[in-house]
Design a protein around this motif. Structure first.
Motif: not given
Length: 406
Positions: A72-73, A127-130, A234-240, A360-365
């Motif tokens: 997130l940062l 995390t900054l680059f992407d 979409l974020c919820v679906a990707t995380t699952l 991305r952070t929620l999905a990567v988790a």
């Protein structure tokens, strides 16, 4: 206009190779090539330094941890700075680190602790680059070409990593344990030069309010993601799905070599099948989105992946596994291309870095959680069950996407 109408906007043209996009594509592919060399060589180096599975696994785990801590940062910073400068500056720093590590390996000073620290620091920079790269792309290509641009970027990276870099690692190791890392350092330098040569109009940035803080800006990005119904679903679906992917990938070698009894050759064939499917998916992603709309394309991909996972976990034949992984890789690339494009299309330009970082952070988790779940399922219920667990997680993900169509 409905969500489906917005998501189904036709591509007006493909991005021009000359100019900014061609250089960004080249930088991304070169960098991915170097990263693939490093990620393939690091576990092999770790096994020569220790036989403790936990220590070896910690090297991989540190590739996820910075996203959870700093993702997130990184997005908030990407929205504050010149993204092009941030990208080439980060690549220069990573190149210096990799060159120093290559020297350490050549001199026999490598250690597991050094591997862990290096993996953590490199991913922290990433995390900054992407996030900066995600925010920069819309300033390099016309809005109607974003889907095609994302497809070409991801397909080029897949080819460079899976079919060029991975087979090259054993050859490089014959010349010395440090060569893959030296090559990775060189690719960072080349990528930095390519990005530095870009001539792009900077993405618009909002004037910072008095008293504005990074924490407040991060919260704003999370709020924007949450309030957009399409991106939230979409974020919820990707995380699952990433939880399921983590379970599958972490145990795939056991699935193929243990449950199927296909040995290392069978595992290599399965991985190659997944890579080939991903490349094919990159070629088809834009055309499918033009016909169905982006959300419907993602929904179709997730539905087919669910069926592939069910077959993977129930049919005990190597050829079925390879076919399922080809299909799974193809649909995964369709999902990834259209997901990335939707985030870019629906996010306000001044907040794109933060919104993409939150997504991305929620999905990567989900990936490390899924890896633990897959290991427990394989140990408790059989080596084929992680694929079935993944299928079970894809079902609610697909259901959440279906609600977005209405």
């Amino acid at each position: 206009m409905s969500v489906a109408d917005v998501a189904g906007a036709a591509e007006v043209r493909a991005p021009a190779w000359r100019g900014g996009f061609g250089r960004l594509w080249s930088a991304a592919v070169v960098s991915r090539f170097g990263d693939a060399l490093r990620t393939a060589a690091m576990p092999l180096l770790a096994t020569t330094l220790t036989d403790d599975p936990l220590l070896i696994a910690s090297v991989t785990a540190c590739g996820y941890l910075p996203w959870l801590l700093f993702g997130l940062l990184g997005g908030a910073i990407a929205d504050r700075v010149d993204q092009r400068r941030a990208m080439w500056g980060v690549d220069l720093l990573r190149g210096v680190l990799m060159a120093a590590f290559a020297v350490a390996v050549a001199l026999g000073h490598a250690s597991v602790a050094l591997l862990v620290v290096l993996a953590f620091v490199l991913t922290t920079f990433q995390t900054l680059f992407d996030n900066a790269a995600t925010a920069l792309l819309p300033s390099l290509v016309p809005p109607g070409a974003l889907g095609s641009a994302n497809a070409r970027l991801m397909t080029g990276q897949q080819i460079a990593g899976t079919f060029v870099a991975a087979p090259l690692v054993p050859v490089l190791l014959l010349g010395g344990a440090s060569l893959p890392y030296a090559a990775d350092a060189a690719t960072y330098g080349v990528a930095a030069l390519l990005v530095a040569s870009l001539r792009a109009d900077p993405a618009p940035r909002q004037a910072r309010k008095d008293g504005s803080t990074l924490r407040g800006e991060i919260a704003e990005g999370l709020g924007l993601l949450w309030r957009d119904r399409t991106l939230r679903g979409l974020c919820v679906a990707t995380t699952l799905c990433n939880i399921g992917m983590g379970a599958l990938i972490a145990t795939l070698v056991l699935h193929v070599t243990g449950w199927l009894g296909a040995g290392h050759g069978g595992y290599a064939l399965a991985v190659a099948g997944y890579g080939a499917g991903s490349v094919l998916g990159g070629l088809l992603a834009r055309r499918l989105a033009e016909r169905t709309g982006r959300i419907r394309a993602v929904l179709l991909a997730g539905t087919v992946q669910t069926g592939a996972l069910l077959a993977l976990g129930t049919v005990r034949e190597l050829w079925v596994t390879v076919v399922c992984l080809v299909v799974f890789g193809l649909c995964g690339m369709v999902w990834n291309v259209n997901q990335a494009t939707l985030v870019q299309e629906r996010s306000p330009a001044p907040a794109l870095g933060r919104i993409s970082a939150a997504f991305r952070t929620l999905a990567v988790a989900g990936a490390p959680l899924g890896a633990l779940l897959g290991g427990a399922a394989a140990a408790g219920w059989g080596l084929n069950t992680p694929a079935l667990v993944a299928a079970a997680l894809f079902v609610p993900a697909v259901a959440s996407l279906a609600r977005l169509i209405n």
